[in-house]
Enzyme design. Structure first.
Site: not given
Ligand code: NAD
Length: 505
Positions: A244, A278
């Site tokens: 991720e 993110c």
């Protein structure tokens, strides 16, 4: 201070030991200090604990995870304060992180049943076909600093429920939060070797990833580290790897009469958590017709953003970035964009050079010949002006990353087109690029991930499917391709011997 969050020290007169030190980014005060963990010893304990954990009834593992949530609840104020201190985010935001940690258990129980539960297909003649899932073994979880509790926990809970044991290495910038999280599991009764803390930096991370007794690596962090791990494991197809990683996320604005709402969504997307998400919007792509009105209102809102220490009163919108090193790099990036054709709409400023507080920055980079396709992990939004929707889609896709993308304004047909053409794992309409639901999969394409999304789909990488066909008795016959059977009477070995000796006589 925070820029040197880890380093080599010699303790006593023995071997050199890596010591990890974390600092409060907002004040520079030392918060936590401790030696790096022993990777071999920790992995061995996890390996030995695995058979018992994996063979426990699922209900027992779930019950222990529920007790974990209860331990977090009991300590929620202390936990939120620690997150705010070690990460520098406002207390209100740290509290939402703690709530997400608690909410993860119920979501993961449902996800385990839905995505990796048992399935059986009965067939009278062929027996039963069954699909069941088994845990991989020992999982390494590597966490980032920006959500130091929620994001690793998003791997840990599904991994434990599925029957894996876990070695968790928090970011070297947030070891105190990592230790607190693991303490909650232990107080809940999860055996100490089933979930262990590995204190360390990238070196310990590398050793953990490469350890032969690790069966899987669940990583949340930068593309740079994720790619290094991917390369390191290229020769180990047997280890499951979930990456991720970051993003260079676009937020596209088409025609809309709701300028204030659009600006609020843009500001939320770009500057929440001081841009250290993110999914934060990094690139604002605006069609010509909307440019002046949108930029004016975004600037107006960004000017009003309060950034301050985590416990300041009144509460700030955002805190500081993680350390002075990160603040230095972001200021350098802003200057780089300025000196290569960018036009400042709102200068990013650093009121105190000894502290990592940055004001939100806005820069128009339309005129830049080459825009660096990198993730600038802080409160800095690049603006790109485009003539029309086609150009906006092309611009949105002009990246190697593919985590999140939002469209603001436009019609349902426009959104359909945006959804179909934009390459990202999270595509939203009239919503921010960030703030994703834990009840949905969470992952990206390109440099953002390796097609193993986390959140609701974390269950998928925590267990592997086993297909079986089963009958309670052997039952079989061969219907084709056999010569006709020559009937022969069954004789015992004794009869054979008798016949043979009779013949001889
Ligand atoms: P980072 O990559 O520097 O570190 C993440 C973890 O990996 C840390 O525990 C670190 O010690 C370890 N590590 C670093 N290099 C390693 C290596 N070569 N081998 C093994 N382990 C290694 O990330 P960070 O700076 O802590 O976090 C910010 C980054 O995380 C941003 O890029 C952000 O976009 C990303 N992020 C992604 C998601 C997501 O779900 N996609 C969520 C949050 C943050």
């Amino acid at each position: 201070m925070g820029s040197q969050a880890w380093g080599k020290y010699r303790l006593s007169n023995t071997e050199p030991v890596t010591e990890i030190v974390s600092f409060e980014p907002a004040t520079g005060a030392e918060l936590w200090r401790g030696p790096a963990g022993d990777v071999d010893a920790i992995v061995e304990r996890a390996r030995n604990a695995w058979p018992d954990w994996a063979s426990r009834p699922l209900a027992n593992r779930i019950e222990l995870c529920r007790r974990f949530a209860n331990e977090v609840l009991k300590a929620q104020d202390q936990f939120a304060e620690l997150i705010a201190r070690e990460n520098g985010k406002p207390l209100w935001e740290a509290r939402t992180e703690v709530e997400t940690v608690m909410g993860k258990v119920d979501i993961s129980v449902t996800a385990y049943a839905e995505r990796t539960g048992q399935k059986k297909f009965d067939s009278a003649l062929q027996g039963t076909a069954a699909v069941r899932h088994k845990p991989h073994g020992v999982m390494a979880v590597l966490g980032p600093y920006n959500f130091p509790a929620h994001l690793p926990n998003g791997h840990i809970i599904p991994a434990l429920i599925a029957g894996n044991t876990v070695v968790f290495k928090p970011s070297e910038k947030t070891p105190a939060v990592g230790e607190f999280l693991i303490g909650c599991f232990h107080r809940a009764g999860v055996p100490s070797d089933v979930i262990q803390l590995l204190v360390g930096g990238p070196e310990e991370g590398k050793a953990l990833v490469a350890h032969r007794d690790i069966n899987g690596v669940l990583f949340t962090g930068s593309a740079q580290a994720g790619i290094a791990i991917n390369k390191r494991l290229a020769g180990n197809p047997g280890k499951i790897l979930a990456l991720e990683m970051g993003g260079n996320n676009p937020i596209v604005v088409l025609d809309t009469p709701k300028i204030n709402d659009a600006a609020a969504l843009i500001v939320q997307s770009a500057f929440t958590s001081a841009g250290q998400r993110c999914t934060a919007a990094r690139r604002l792509v605006v069609v010509d017709s909307m440019y002046d009105a949108i930029i004016d209102e975004v600037k107006n809102l960004a000017d009003r953003i309060v950034f301050d220490e985590p416990f300041a009163n009144p509460a700030p919108f955002m805190g500081c970035v993680i350390d002075n090193n990160a603040a230095d790099q972001l200021m350098e990036s802003f200057l780089y964009l300025l000196s290569h054709g960018g036009k400042a709409i709102k200068h990013m400023q650093r009121p105190d050079n000894d502290k990592p507080f940055l004001s939100p920055g806005l820069i128009d980079v339309t005129a830049m010949k080459e825009r660096p396709d990198v993730e600038l992990f802080g409160p800095l939004l690049q603006v790109i002006r485009v003539p029309d929707f086609e150009a906006a889609i092309a611009e949105a896709n002009y990246t190697r990353f593919g985590l999140s993308a939002s469209l603001i304004g436009g019609s349902p047909q426009d959104y359909n087109k945006f959804w179909a053409n934009v390459r990202a794992g999270i595509v939203n309409w009239n919503r921010p690029t960030n703030g994703a639901s834990s009840k949905a999969p969470f992952g990206g394409l390109g440099l953002s991930g390796n097609h193993r999304p986390a959140a609701y789909y974390a269950a998928d990488y925590c267990a592997y499917p086993v297909a079986s066909t089963e009958m309670d008795q052997p039952r079989a016959s061969i219907g084709v391709g056999l010569r006709e059977e020559r009937r022969r009477t069954r004789r015992s070995a004794h009869d054979d011997e008798a016949t043979q000796s009779g013949g001889a006589g």
